[in-house]
Design an enzyme around this catalytic site. Structure first.
Site, short mmCIF file in Angstrom:
data_model
loop_
_atom_site.label_atom_id
_atom_site.label_comp_id
_atom_site.label_asym_id
_atom_site.label_seq_id
_atom_site.Cartn_x
_atom_site.Cartn_y
_atom_site.Cartn_z
CG ASP A 43 -2.17 0.89 1.00
OD1 ASP A 43 -3.24 0.33 0.69
OD2 ASP A 43 -2.05 2.12 1.10
CG ASP A 54 -10.01 -3.67 -3.29
OD1 ASP A 54 -10.79 -3.18 -4.12
OD2 ASP A 54 -10.26 -3.69 -2.06
CB CYS A 89 -14.72 0.53 -5.93
SG CYS A 89 -13.30 1.58 -5.72
N1 SAH Z 1 -8.56 -4.13 -0.12
C1 SAH Z 1 -8.78 -3.24 1.00
C2 SAH Z 1 -9.30 -1.86 0.57
C3 SAH Z 1 -8.43 -1.13 -0.43
S1 SAH Z 1 -8.71 0.59 -0.48
C4 SAH Z 1 -9.70 -3.93 2.02
O1 SAH Z 1 -10.29 -4.97 1.71
O2 SAH Z 1 -9.82 -3.42 3.13
C5 SAH Z 1 -7.49 1.20 -1.55
C6 SAH Z 1 -6.09 1.34 -0.95
O3 SAH Z 1 -5.22 1.72 -2.01
C7 SAH Z 1 -5.93 2.42 0.11
O4 SAH Z 1 -5.40 1.85 1.27
C8 SAH Z 1 -4.90 3.41 -0.47
O5 SAH Z 1 -3.95 3.88 0.49
C9 SAH Z 1 -4.21 2.55 -1.49
N2 SAH Z 1 -3.61 3.23 -2.64
C10 SAH Z 1 -4.12 4.23 -3.39
N3 SAH Z 1 -3.31 4.50 -4.45
C11 SAH Z 1 -2.26 3.63 -4.36
C12 SAH Z 1 -1.11 3.39 -5.17
N4 SAH Z 1 -0.88 4.09 -6.28
N5 SAH Z 1 -0.26 2.42 -4.78
C13 SAH Z 1 -0.48 1.71 -3.65
N6 SAH Z 1 -1.56 1.89 -2.87
C14 SAH Z 1 -2.44 2.83 -3.21
#
Ligand code: SAH
Length: 400
Positions: free
Chosen positions: A254, A304, A344
């Site tokens: 993340d 995700d 999403c």
């Molecule tokens: N799969 C998780 C929810 C994901 S939400 C669950 O089930 O709880 C999306 C996540 O992507 C967030 O934590 C955000 O910090 C991260 N994010 C956003 N852009 C990103 C990037 N370019 N690289 C890595 N992480 C990213």
């Protein structure tokens, strides 16, 4: 009651029970003048016939959100309370079975309360109010939740977020307790065999992605013995399910150090097991390229990402983003590897998402079986007449 008069020929959506009246459909107001923000107004055809009743918002493109169709006006005194009561009642099965103690209690239009979201975390309810009508009635919503949500200790509100500013609602106080006690900094919830800490003040949305509950279980069920790369891990959800289901290794990636710190602490809440865990703070777009350049491979990859397309106009750019990460992930999969991939973005519908995945697979030069499709759980219902309410799609693929 004040009246919103529709333009001639623009009644069709309302007659089909679509709950949004867009600004372009409004001809003007009745003799009482313009309704106040959030006020319930009579929605009338160009001929003056009553079609329904809706919450007005001058600041939004969605000028009215219909809360009741037909001639009879909703009773302002009892309306919110009875809708909240019905919504909670529909979730009775969640409370009867012990799989989880974290449930969405009110899901906006689908529960007849447009712009009201209420998520239940082990006795605490966290709300978001994203329409003027919802904002105006939050005290009623909170008091109804205190009565109807099982063992409710307190109801609070997250007031930040882009959804509110689009509606012309302020977001200065990010967090507020509306009724009962103030929730703790972190609330521990259980979901299946996993436990999670939910940061209701600083976390995303109301603190946890309840909408991915079914997908986390589906991914976990396929993870036994696999080396898993969980991209966009947030507080570790998919990765911890994979761990609980016997994955040999899980890499959680993340961009947010705070999310990963909570993911690590969440790991500490689980049963001990032999899964090797690794946490990587990185941009997934770059990290997948790094894996490619280093010749790494995985048995399972979860993608995700956050919403890439906020509006239809951004859809092509979003599609390129989805194709990029999916193509990279497809190439990193070992034979028989599983890709669980999600979108999403409401603006990207399921057929378009499939097309993006097919193009990525063609470019990767690999064949995939569709093993499963996932959706938000049954505590996130969608109105049949309001397909816009459906935003989350998941596809589980197996490389052949
Ligand atoms: N799969 C998780 C929810 C994901 S939400 C669950 O089930 O709880 C999306 C996540 O992507 C967030 O934590 C955000 O910090 C991260 N994010 C956003 N852009 C990103 C990037 N370019 N690289 C890595 N992480 C990213």
């Amino acid at each position: 009651m004040k009246e919103i008069r529709l333009k001639k020929g623009r009644e069709r959506c309302v007659l089909r029970r679509h709950p949004w009246v867009f600004s372009g459909a409004v001809a003007g107001f009745g003799p009482g003048g313009e309704p106040a923000a959030g006020e319930t107004a009579r929605i009338a055809s160009s001929e003056g016939e009553t079609l329904g009743w809706g919450w007005y918002s001058a600041a939004s493109q969605i000028r009215a959100r219909i809360v009741s169709f037909g001639k009879e006006a909703p009773d302002e005194e009892s309306f919110v309370r009875s809708r909240v009561g019905s919504a909670v009642g529909r979730r009775a099965d969640f409370f009867a079975d012990a799989y989880t103690n974290a449930v969405r209690l009110v899901n906006s239009e689908a529960d007849g309360l447009p712009g009201v979201v209420a998520d239940y975390y082990a006795g605490w309810v966290v709300c978001q109010f994203t329409s003027a009508g919802a904002d105006l009635r939050k005290a009623d919503v909170a008091s109804a939740l205190m009565s109807y949500a099982p063992f409710c200790r307190g109801v609070c509100e997250r007031c930040d977020g882009a959804a509110r500013s689009v509606e012309g609602l302020s977001g200065e106080d990010a967090f507020r307790t509306l009724a009962g006690d103030e929730p703790p900094a972190e609330i521990e919830i259980a979901e299946g065999q996993c436990k999670f800490l939910v940061d209701v003040r600083g976390g995303h949305k109301t603190g946890f992605y309840l909408d991915q509950r079914d997908a986390r279980a589906a991914v976990g069920a396929l993870a036994n013995g696999r080396e898993v790369l969980n991209c966009f891990s947030y507080t570790g959800g998919f990765g911890l399910f994979a761990r609980a289901c016997g994955a040999s290794k899980v890499v959680q990636v993340d961009i947010s150090g705070a999310a990963l710190a909570l993911a690590k602490r969440n790991e500490g809440l689980q049963h001990a097991c032999g899964t090797e865990m690794e946490y990587v703070e990185a941009d997934v777009f770059q990290y997948l390229r790094k894996c490619r350049d280093e010749g790494k491979s995985f048995d399972m990859i979860v993608l995700d990402p956050p919403k890439f397309a906020a509006a239809k106009s951004r859809i092509m750019k979003a599609a390129r983003g989805y194709k990029d990460i999916n193509l990279l992930a497809m190439k990193l999969l070992r034979p028989d590897g599983i890709l669980a991939t999600f979108s999403c973005s409401g603006a990207m519908d399921a057929p378009l998402f499939d097309k993006v995945l097919s193009e990525a697979a063609a470019d990767a030069g690999r064949d995939f079986q569709v093993v499963a499709r996932t959706h938000a759980g049954k505590d996130h219902p969608v109105l049949l007449s309001h397909p816009e309410g459906e935003y989350l799609k998941g596809v589980v693929l197996r490389a052949t």
